[in-house]
Design a protein around this motif. Structure first.
Motif, PDB file in Angstrom:
ATOM      1  N   ASN A  23       1.227   4.400   2.682  1.00 56.00           N
ATOM      2  CA  ASN A  23       2.368   5.285   2.913  1.00 56.00           C
ATOM      3  C   ASN A  23       3.669   4.497   2.971  1.00 56.00           C
ATOM      4  N   LEU A  24       3.658   3.372   3.690  1.00 57.20           N
ATOM      5  CA  LEU A  24       4.861   2.540   3.786  1.00 57.20           C
ATOM      6  C   LEU A  24       5.245   1.964   2.427  1.00 57.20           C
ATOM      7  N   TYR A  25       4.257   1.532   1.673  1.00 59.71           N
ATOM      8  CA  TYR A  25       4.513   0.971   0.334  1.00 59.71           C
ATOM      9  C   TYR A  25       5.139   2.010  -0.589  1.00 59.71           C
ATOM     10  N   GLU A  26       4.615   3.224  -0.560  1.00 56.15           N
ATOM     11  CA  GLU A  26       5.077   4.237  -1.514  1.00 56.15           C
ATOM     12  C   GLU A  26       6.348   4.956  -1.069  1.00 56.15           C
ATOM     13  N   LEU A  27       6.616   4.987   0.235  1.00 53.03           N
ATOM     14  CA  LEU A  27       7.726   5.817   0.713  1.00 53.03           C
ATOM     15  C   LEU A  27       8.881   5.049   1.361  1.00 53.03           C
ATOM     16  N   SER A  28       8.650   3.826   1.808  1.00 52.18           N
ATOM     17  CA  SER A  28       9.725   3.132   2.530  1.00 52.18           C
ATOM     18  C   SER A  28      10.663   2.365   1.615  1.00 52.18           C
ATOM     19  N   GLY A  29      10.140   1.868   0.470  1.00 51.37           N
ATOM     20  CA  GLY A  29      10.963   1.042  -0.410  1.00 51.37           C
ATOM     21  C   GLY A  29      11.162  -0.367   0.109  1.00 51.37           C
ATOM     22  N   LEU A  30      10.426  -0.751   1.167  1.00 47.51           N
ATOM     23  CA  LEU A  30      10.626  -2.058   1.794  1.00 47.51           C
ATOM     24  C   LEU A  30       9.483  -3.033   1.537  1.00 47.51           C
ATOM     25  N   ILE A  31       8.404  -2.562   0.905  1.00 49.00           N
ATOM     26  CA  ILE A  31       7.200  -3.381   0.773  1.00 49.00           C
ATOM     27  C   ILE A  31       6.877  -3.653  -0.688  1.00 49.00           C
ATOM     28  N   ASP A  32       6.553  -4.899  -0.954  1.00 50.62           N
ATOM     29  CA  ASP A  32       6.066  -5.324  -2.263  1.00 50.62           C
ATOM     30  C   ASP A  32       4.791  -6.124  -2.013  1.00 50.62           C
ATOM     31  N   GLY A  33       4.133  -6.507  -3.065  1.00 48.22           N
ATOM     32  CA  GLY A  33       2.906  -7.280  -2.913  1.00 48.22           C
ATOM     33  C   GLY A  33       2.545  -7.964  -4.212  1.00 48.22           C
ATOM     34  N   THR A  34       1.597  -8.868  -4.139  1.00 50.26           N
ATOM     35  CA  THR A  34       1.094  -9.503  -5.348  1.00 50.26           C
ATOM     36  C   THR A  34       0.353  -8.449  -6.164  1.00 50.26           C
ATOM     37  N   PRO A  35       0.108  -8.696  -7.447  1.00 49.62           N
ATOM     38  CA  PRO A  35      -0.649  -7.724  -8.253  1.00 49.62           C
ATOM     39  C   PRO A  35      -1.991  -7.355  -7.635  1.00 49.62           C
ATOM     40  N   THR A  92       7.444  -5.999  12.247  1.00 49.80           N
ATOM     41  CA  THR A  92       8.490  -6.651  11.456  1.00 49.80           C
ATOM     42  C   THR A  92       9.419  -5.625  10.822  1.00 49.80           C
ATOM     43  N   LEU A  93       8.850  -4.540  10.318  1.00 50.46           N
ATOM     44  CA  LEU A  93       9.668  -3.503   9.680  1.00 50.46           C
ATOM     45  C   LEU A  93      10.669  -2.882  10.639  1.00 50.46           C
ATOM     46  N   ARG A  94      10.370  -2.857  11.920  1.00 53.08           N
ATOM     47  CA  ARG A  94      11.280  -2.275  12.912  1.00 53.08           C
ATOM     48  C   ARG A  94      12.591  -3.054  13.020  1.00 53.08           C
ATOM     49  N   PHE A  95      12.602  -4.306  12.535  1.00 58.21           N
ATOM     50  CA  PHE A  95      13.798  -5.142  12.650  1.00 58.21           C
ATOM     51  C   PHE A  95      14.550  -5.244  11.325  1.00 58.21           C
ATOM     52  N   ALA A  96      14.337  -4.280  10.457  1.00 55.37           N
ATOM     53  CA  ALA A  96      15.117  -4.106   9.225  1.00 55.37           C
ATOM     54  C   ALA A  96      15.199  -5.343   8.349  1.00 55.37           C
ATOM     55  N   PRO A  97      14.060  -5.817   7.833  1.00 51.36           N
ATOM     56  CA  PRO A  97      14.112  -6.913   6.852  1.00 51.36           C
ATOM     57  C   PRO A  97      14.654  -6.396   5.519  1.00 51.36           C
ATOM     58  N   GLU A  98      15.068  -7.311   4.688  1.00 51.44           N
ATOM     59  CA  GLU A  98      15.515  -6.915   3.341  1.00 51.44           C
ATOM     60  C   GLU A  98      14.324  -6.438   2.523  1.00 51.44           C
ATOM     61  N   LYS A  99      13.212  -7.167   2.622  1.00 52.16           N
ATOM     62  CA  LYS A  99      12.000  -6.845   1.874  1.00 52.16           C
ATOM     63  C   LYS A  99      10.850  -7.644   2.470  1.00 52.16           C
ATOM     64  N   ILE A 100       9.658  -7.060   2.402  1.00 51.50           N
ATOM     65  CA  ILE A 100       8.452  -7.785   2.811  1.00 51.50           C
ATOM     66  C   ILE A 100       7.497  -7.809   1.639  1.00 51.50           C
ATOM     67  N   LYS A 101       7.012  -9.001   1.306  1.00 53.41           N
ATOM     68  CA  LYS A 101       6.003  -9.110   0.251  1.00 53.41           C
ATOM     69  C   LYS A 101       4.685  -9.524   0.873  1.00 53.41           C
ATOM     70  N   LEU A 102       3.631  -8.807   0.518  1.00 50.81           N
ATOM     71  CA  LEU A 102       2.304  -9.034   1.079  1.00 50.81           C
ATOM     72  C   LEU A 102       1.481  -9.957   0.187  1.00 50.81           C
ATOM     73  N   LEU A 123      10.824   5.036   9.011  1.00 50.71           N
ATOM     74  CA  LEU A 123      10.515   4.043   7.981  1.00 50.71           C
ATOM     75  C   LEU A 123      10.068   4.702   6.678  1.00 50.71           C
ATOM     76  N   LEU A 124       9.455   5.881   6.795  1.00 53.77           N
ATOM     77  CA  LEU A 124       9.009   6.612   5.613  1.00 53.77           C
ATOM     78  C   LEU A 124      10.105   7.521   5.056  1.00 53.77           C
ATOM     79  N   ASN A 125      11.318   7.339   5.578  1.00 48.05           N
ATOM     80  CA  ASN A 125      12.477   8.149   5.151  1.00 48.05           C
ATOM     81  C   ASN A 125      12.274   9.630   5.456  1.00 48.05           C
ATOM     82  N   GLN A 126      11.620   9.896   6.589  1.00 46.26           N
ATOM     83  CA  GLN A 126      11.432  11.249   7.081  1.00 46.26           C
ATOM     84  C   GLN A 126      12.279  11.443   8.342  1.00 46.26           C
ATOM     85  N   ARG A 127      12.616  12.681   8.640  1.00 42.72           N
ATOM     86  CA  ARG A 127      13.422  12.964   9.825  1.00 42.72           C
ATOM     87  C   ARG A 127      12.632  12.665  11.087  1.00 42.72           C
TER      88      ARG A 127
END
Length: 470
Positions: free
Chosen positions: A434-446, A360-370, A213-217
C-alpha cells in the motif's frame, strides 16, 4: 492480591516450556478450566495466550511426537474459544498427520484445507477466534486457507462492532483489517465513530499517520501530541528528513548493489550485527548509519552480557540505534532511540523491517529505497553471513538459541512457517505494498518490486510454493 498464580511466557526457557506442556498434555476441557482458574480468566486474552501454544504445536511437527499434533491443536483452539465443526478440525489434524508421514501430500492437503475453510462462514466463531484459526493455518503451512480465515476475522469483527458487542481489541482489529483492504472511508468512519472508545493516540498517530502517508484524509480526531525535543530526536530527524534513505534488510542480496547503497544520504540496516556479519560489500555496501534491534538484544548489550559486541564495536559508521521499545540511553557510546509508533498490521505485530520503514516515513524522507526485502518468500530468510552468526550464538537476536531449529546452515521449513504465528507476514506485505503504490515515497530493487507487484493471492501462492513439501 492478583488472581494470577502462574505465568506462561512466550519464550523457550525450560520453565515456560514445562508449564505449557503440562496444559497441553492434560485432557483438553480440564486443562482449559485450570488455565482460566490459575492463569487468566479473560476469554479474549486467552486467545492471545493460545497463539503461544500454537508455536508448541508447530514445534512437534518434525519430531517423533507428531502424533500429539491433534491434541495440541485442539487445546489451543479450545483455549481461544474457537467453536468450529469437529469434522473441520479433524480434517486439519488428519492432513498434518498425512503430510508428516508423506510430505509429497502437502500440495493436496493445502487444497483440501482451502476448500474446507471456504465452506465455513464468519458467523461460526468470534473475530478473535478467526484470528487464532488464521494464525494456526498459516503457521502450519496452509497459507491460502489462512487468508480465508483472516477474511472471516474481519467480517466477524465488523459484525461485532455493528452489534455493539465489540471490545476495544475487536474495534482495533476491524480498523486494521479495513486499512489493509484499502477500505479507507469505512476505516475512517469507524475510527471517528468509536472514539473515545479507541485510544486517541492510536486513532491519531497509528491510524492517522498511516492514512496521511497513503495520501488519504486523516480521521477527525486530531490530538496535540507533546513535542519531544531531545538530542536523540534531533539526530534521528537530521539523518532522515529530506534525505535519500537506503533501507537494507538482512535477506539475500545476490546482485552488486553495494556502491548504490553507500551512495544514499543515510543507510539503515535491519538487525545489523557488525561488518563481520555482513556479506561481501560489493553486494551490500559498507556503511551503516542507523540500525534497529529488539529490546531483548539491547538489554543484553546494555548489561554487557552479549557473547559478542560486534554489533557495536564492529560498526565504525554507526550513529544511532533504534529500539522497538524501552529506554536505553546509549550503548557503548552510541545513542539509542525508541520507536514512537507501530504499523497497523492486522492480526499480530509487524516484522523489524516494516517497523523501521514506517518509523522512518514519519520523519518525511525524500525517498526510501528497499534492498534485500523478500517478505519471507525465500526459504533462506536471512543472508548466509547473518545465518552463520545466529547459528554460532547462544542468544541470537537477544533470544534463546532454542527458538530456532535448523536444516543444515538455514532455518528448517517448519521454523520458517512458524514465523506466521508470531508475525502477520501477509499484513506486512500488504502494508508495504500500500505504501509503495500510494505514498510515492518508496522504491526498491527489481527483486523487491517484483514481489510488491504481486497480487495478494499471488503472494499467498508464492509462500506455499516456497514452503514446498514438508
Amino acid at each position: 492480591m492478583s488472581e494470577k498464580v502462574l505465568k506462561i511466557k512466550s519464550d523457550y526457557s525450560t520453565d515456560a516450556r514445562l508449564k505449557r506442556w503440562i496444559f497441553l498434555l492434560m485432557p483438553t476441557k480440564f486443562s482449559v478450566i485450570l488455565f482460566r482458574k490459575f492463569v487468566d480468566k479473560n476469554r479474549e486474552r486467552n486467545s492471545i495466550e493460545a497463539a503461544k501454544f500454537l508455536v508448541d504445536t508447530n514445534n512437534i511437527y518434525p519430531t517423533h511426537f507428531y502424533f500429539l499434533l491433534s491434541k495440541f491443536l485442539r487445546f489451543a483452539l479450545a483455549l481461544g474459544d474457537v467453536n468450529l465443526p469437529k469434522p473441520y478440525v479433524s480434517e486439519i489434524s488428519k492432513s498434518l498427520q498425512e503430510t508428516r508421514r508423506n510430505p509429497s501430500k502437502r500440495k493436496d492437503a493445502c487444497e483440501k484445507i482451502l476448500n474446507a475453510t471456504s465452506e465455513l462462514s464468519p458467523q461460526q466463531t468470534s473475530a478473535h477466534g478467526w484470528k487464532l484459526v488464521s494464525l494456526a493455518l498459516s503457521g502450519l503451512g496452509f497459507i491460502r486457507a489462512g487468508t480465508i480465515a483472516r477474511n472471516y476475522c474481519l467480517a466477524a469483527a465488523l459484525s461485532e462492532v455493528s452489534s455493539g458487542n465489540a471490545s476495544n481489541r475487536t474495534r482495533n482489529l476491524a480498523i486494521k483489517g479495513l486499512l489493509e483492504s484499502r477500505r479507507f472511508d469505512e476505516a475512517r468512519h469507524l475510527i471517528e465513530s468509536q472514539t473515545p472508545s479507541i485510544e486517541a493516540f492510536s486513532s491519531d498517530e497509528t491510524y492517522g499517520d498511516y492514512l496521511a502517508l497513503l495520501n488519504q484524509r486523516r480521521p477527525d480526531v486530531r490530538i496535540e501530541s507533546p513535542v519531544v525535543e531531545s538530542a536523540v530526536e534531533g539526530l534521528f530527524s537530521s539523518l532522515v528528513n529530506k534525505k535519500s534513505i537506503a533501507l537494507v534488510a538482512p535477506g539475500v542480496i545476490d546482485k552488486e548493489y553495494g556502491q548504490e547503497i553507500d551512495s544514499h544520504d543515510t543507510v539503515f540496516r535491519v538487525k545489523f550485527n557488525g561488518r563481520s556479519a555482513m556479506p561481501d560489500e560489493k553486494y551490500v555496501g559498507r556503511r551503516c548509519d542507523i540500525t534497529s534491534h529488539n529490546s531483548d538484544l539491547l538489554t543484553l548489550a546494555k548489561l554487557d552480557k552479549l557473547e559478542s559486541s560486534a554489533a557495536i564495536s564492529d560498526a565504525p559508521d554507526l550513529k544511532l540505534i533504534v529500539a522497538k521499545k524501552g529506554e536505553f540511553g546509549s550503548i557503548d557510546g552510541v545513542p539509542v532511540r525508541s520507536m514512537h509508533g507501530w504499523p497497523p498490521t492486522f492480526l499480530t505485530t509487524a516484522t523489524s523491517g516494516t517497523l523501521l520503514l514506517l518509523e522512518t516515513l514519519r520523519f518525511a524522507p525524500e525517498k526510501i529505497k528497499l534492498f534485500g526485502f523478500d517478505f519471507y518468500t525465500n526459504r533462506q530468510i536471512y543472508n548466509q553471513a547473518l545465518m552463520a552468526t545466529y547459528k554460532s550464538s547462544s542468544n541470537p537476536d537477544g533470544g534463546d538459541s532454542r527458538e530456532h531449529s535448523w536444516s543444515g546452515d538455514n532455518f528448517s521449513v517448519h521454523s520458517v512457517a512458524r514465523s506466521h504465528i508470531s508475525h502477520d507476514l501477509k499484513s506486512d506485505f500488504l502494508l508495504v505494498k500500500n505504501l509503495y503504490e500510494l505514498s510515492g515515497l518508496i522504491d526498491g530493487t527489481p527483486e523487491v518490486l517484483e514481489i510488491l507487484n504481486l497480487t495478494a493471492d499471488e503472494y499467498d501462492a508464492r509462500l506455499e510454493e516456497m514452503l514446498g513439501d514438508w
